[in-house]
Every structure is written in C-alpha cells, then in structure tokens.
Design a protein around this motif. Sequence first.
Motif, PDB file in Angstrom:
ATOM      1  N   ASP A   9       1.678   7.052  -6.594  1.00 50.33           N
ATOM      2  CA  ASP A   9       0.257   7.017  -7.022  1.00 50.33           C
ATOM      3  C   ASP A   9       0.657   9.242  -6.866  1.00 50.33           C
ATOM      4  O   ASP A   9       0.060   9.354  -6.743  1.00 50.33           O
ATOM      5  N   ARG A  39       2.667   1.684  -3.340  1.00 49.79           N
ATOM      6  CA  ARG A  39       1.299   2.267  -4.375  1.00 49.79           C
ATOM      7  C   ARG A  39       1.113   4.125  -4.165  1.00 49.79           C
ATOM      8  O   ARG A  39       1.325   4.571  -5.513  1.00 49.79           O
ATOM      9  N   GLU A  63       0.924  -1.500   0.122  1.00 49.62           N
ATOM     10  CA  GLU A  63       0.275  -0.282  -0.017  1.00 49.62           C
ATOM     11  C   GLU A  63       1.044   1.191  -0.171  1.00 49.62           C
ATOM     12  O   GLU A  63       0.409   2.429  -0.181  1.00 49.62           O
TER      13      GLU A  63
END
Length: 496
Positions: A414, A410, A407
Amino acid sequence: MSEAAAIELRPMLIGGDWVESANGESIEVENPGRRSAIARVPRGAAEDVDRAVAAAAAALPGWRRLAARERGRMLLDIAAAIEERADELGRLIATETGNALRTQARPEAGLAADIFRYFGGLAGEIKGECLPLGENLLSYSRREPLGVVGAIIPWNAPVGLGAMKIAPALCTGNTLVLKAAEDAPLGVLMIAEICQRFLPPSVLNVLTGYGEEAGAALSRHPAVRKLSFTGSTEVGKLIMREASERLVPVSLELGGKSPSIVYPDVGCEDWVVDGIGMAMRFTRQSQSCTAGSRLFLHEDIFDAFLDRLVERTSSIRIGDPLDEATDMGAIINRTQFDKVCGYVEEGLGRSDARLVMGGLPPASGPLSEGYYAVPTVFADASNDWRMSREEIFGPVLVAIRWNDEAEVIRMANDTHYGLAAFVWSRDVTRALRAAHAVEAGWVQVNQGIGQILGQSYGGVKQSGIGRECSLEGMLDSFTARKSVTVNLGIPDAPAS
Ligand code: NAI
Ligand code: MG
C-alpha cells in the motif's frame, strides 16, 4: 579579498577543457559535518549545456566507431587509476557529502573503480542476434549506441552513481553529458579528471549547476537522445515529461519507502536486528533510495525486537565524517536536515506514536555544529501516517505491528513506491511466498546489503523505470537494436 573569493573554484569539463560557466557565476559547496564552505563550482546553465551537448555530438562518430573492446580497455585503465587514488577520493566524498569515511565514503570510492572494471570487462558482450530464417535470408541485429546521453545524478552516493552512468553509457558507444548534483560535485569532478586522462576529448562532459537551470536545460535539449536520471520521484516525473516531448527513452531510478517484513520465527536474533539496521542504512544517515524504512514486526516479537534494536543501534557512533571511528556522518544540507527534523517533530507531536529511540538532533555540543541527525524509531506506527508514506531520506524508522500474513503484504504494497523490500524468516517457503507477493524491483531475504553489480537493479511503480546495473541493463538502457535483413537469394549477376 572576501572569504568567498578565497575559496577555490573547481571548473567543470566541457569539450575536453576545464571551464567556468558562461555566465561566470558559481555555487558554494559545503562540508555538512562542519557547515563550512570547501570549494566553489561553476553554476552551469543553458549556454553551458548547449556547448557540452554540441561537444558530445561532435565526438560521437569517432567514439561509436571504435571497437567496443577498445572502449572497454579505456574503462579498465580508468578503474585502475581510480583505485590508485581511492583514498583521496574517499576523503573528498566524505568532506562534501558528510558520509562517514570508514563505513561509506572509502567503500564508495572502491565501488566506483569496480563499476568501471565491471563494465570495461563487458565491452566484448555487446552482441546482436542472428535469426534462423532459412538458406536465403540472413537477418541479424546490431546493438548500436543511442547518441548523446544526458544523465543527472543526486548527491547521496555521487561518485558511485556517477560511475553507474558513465561506464555503461560510454562502453556502449554513446557520448555523455553528466550533470552532478549541486550538493556533491567534487568527487564527480575528480572522476571526470581521471576519465579525461584516458578518453578522447568531449566523449565525457561533466557539468555542475542547479537542477532547475543546468538539469532542466539538459533534459529538454533537442540533441540529447537518451535521459538517464537518478533522484527524487518528483523530478523524475519532470524528466519523463521532457522526454515525452521528443520521445526519447528514459531510465529513472527514483525514491522508495521500502518494507522490511519480520516473521516471528526469527525472534530477536542479532543477525536479524543488525540486518534491519543495515537495511535501514543508518550509517548512511538513511539517505538511500533502498532504505528499509517501514519495519513490519510480527506482534509476538514486537516489543522485544525493538528493545534489542535500540540496544544494538545505540552503539552507532555519530560524528565527524573524516574520523575513522565514526560510523555515521551528517545529513547533506540544511534543507534536508530541516526536512528530516520536520518528520521527527510530527512524530513527537502525535499522541499515538511511541518514540523508542532518538528524536530531535542535539541542540548543543559537537553534533550541533553539523547537520547531524540521530537514529530514531517510532513504534506502534500506522501505515497511513505521513511518516510511513513519504520518503524521509533520514534516519527515521517506523515500526508497524502485524499478525496476519495477507494483511502485512497488503500494507507493504500500500504505497506508490516499489523499489526494495526485505523479508526475514528461516522458513524459506514462507519467505519466498512473501518475496514474490511484494511489489518491489528488488527483494532481499535475510539480509539488507547494497546493490550488487551484475544484478539488474531498479524499481516498479513510482520508484522508476528501467534497469542499469547489469549487462542486460546496459544493453537495454544504452543501446538500440538495429535489424539488418539480407536477401541471399538474388540471382547470379548476368554475364557481361
Ligand atoms: P532532486 O531529485 O531534486 O535532485 C537530484 C538531481 O536532480 C540533482 O542533480 C538536481 O540538481 C537535479 N534536478 C533537480 N531539479 C531538476 C529539474 N527540474 N530538472 C532537471 N534536474 C533537476 O533531489 P533533492 O532535491 O536533492 O532531494 C529531495 C528528495 O529527493 C530527498 O529528500 C529524497 O527523498 C529524494 N531523493 C532520492 C534519491 C534517490 O536516490 N532515490 C536521491 C536524492 C534525493
Ligand atoms: Mg530538489
């Protein structure tokens, strides 16, 4: 005599002459630490760009014909001459940019000398290749200059970035038209003056002026054969659009919103906490494209880490850039200062953001006399906030909580940027796994230092295209390979 007229005009360099702009207009340069005018520079525009490009084009045949090591020797002489005047140069940089003399401006002057020395030494390495194609076929390549290079630089590290364009472009036999940033042209003009003592006239031309005028005219000039730009992503796109019209190569070093990922195993150790502050470039007012401005802290250490960060960051001394005791100076200008304050106001206005240090700049006292911002940290941030997505270019750090490795990677990825990243863990396997998974041109593990000469530096995604700080970067950015293929198998000449 009006006050403006009393401020000295520092001319720009075109064709070996120190000149005013053709239109006679000028731009005031301000000391952001005091909000006072310190000099004026010509407001160069299209006509000046035309003259500079014509001069650079005329100088090209002679310059490119010189042996590369001859050019390199001149760069080495320039390096020595910059070093001799490093103190004066450092003061000038501090005065025009607001960057603190001791921590930033003086080291930048030293870096400029290093850059010329590094590229001067590489001049003997501009080699081609030879293909093993058999007895009767000789195929070799040459690295040839591209021609007249148009370079545009920003104000945050003006002299270092100027040197990063001049040295590799000239080393490889190109001639150059460099446009300095309107906010910080004086140090670059000083470098130009030093260069001019050693270079043939017109090989280096340095223009001052606004981006929309001088910069735009340079980027669309038909005789410019390469564009090299450092600055905002927004302007980088304009440059690339211009380049596409004429299909000239571009190098773009643009913005960033770089993640710092802290694993729980490093706890709140001082070297990590200090490293985060350094990665954030607080002592540059965080006006750095590589600033680690998104701090991803593991939830196990989140609060304790921030406590420690506040403690360590509070000792940063903000004030007059020329004062040796100052660690952190002023923001470059009113526009950038207002922009930074706007992000802080937005954070203060959010009920879900927790201010852990800093905030708006003081409205009274000595710091209110310049564009001084203060190190500011918002905790419990979300990666979706505007503060977490946009390049603030000021000392505003957002701290985001994580607990799952996939996570956090990610979230780190992002973003439309991909310049730098920082990973903090004593577990090398884990750190390298993260380093490889993160989308960035440059990842540092367990440190947050500045760019290193010799290391190919540049971004991915919207942080840029191309690499310039190394031998390979110089060759790729400023030369074209020409292949020459020779048939050695032709019959003997007929007897006459
Ligand atoms: P900018 O990108 O507008 O200026 C950089 C250089 O480009 C200056 O020399 C300027 O005169 C020139 N320029 C501006 N518009 C141009 C145009 N249309 N055509 C050709 N040249 C042009 O950056 P600015 O306005 O000073 O700062 C705005 C934001 O850009 C900052 O808040 C920061 O986020 C980012 N920035 C990023 C830098 C980096 O190194 N990554 C450096 C400076 C700014
Ligand atoms: Mg701009």
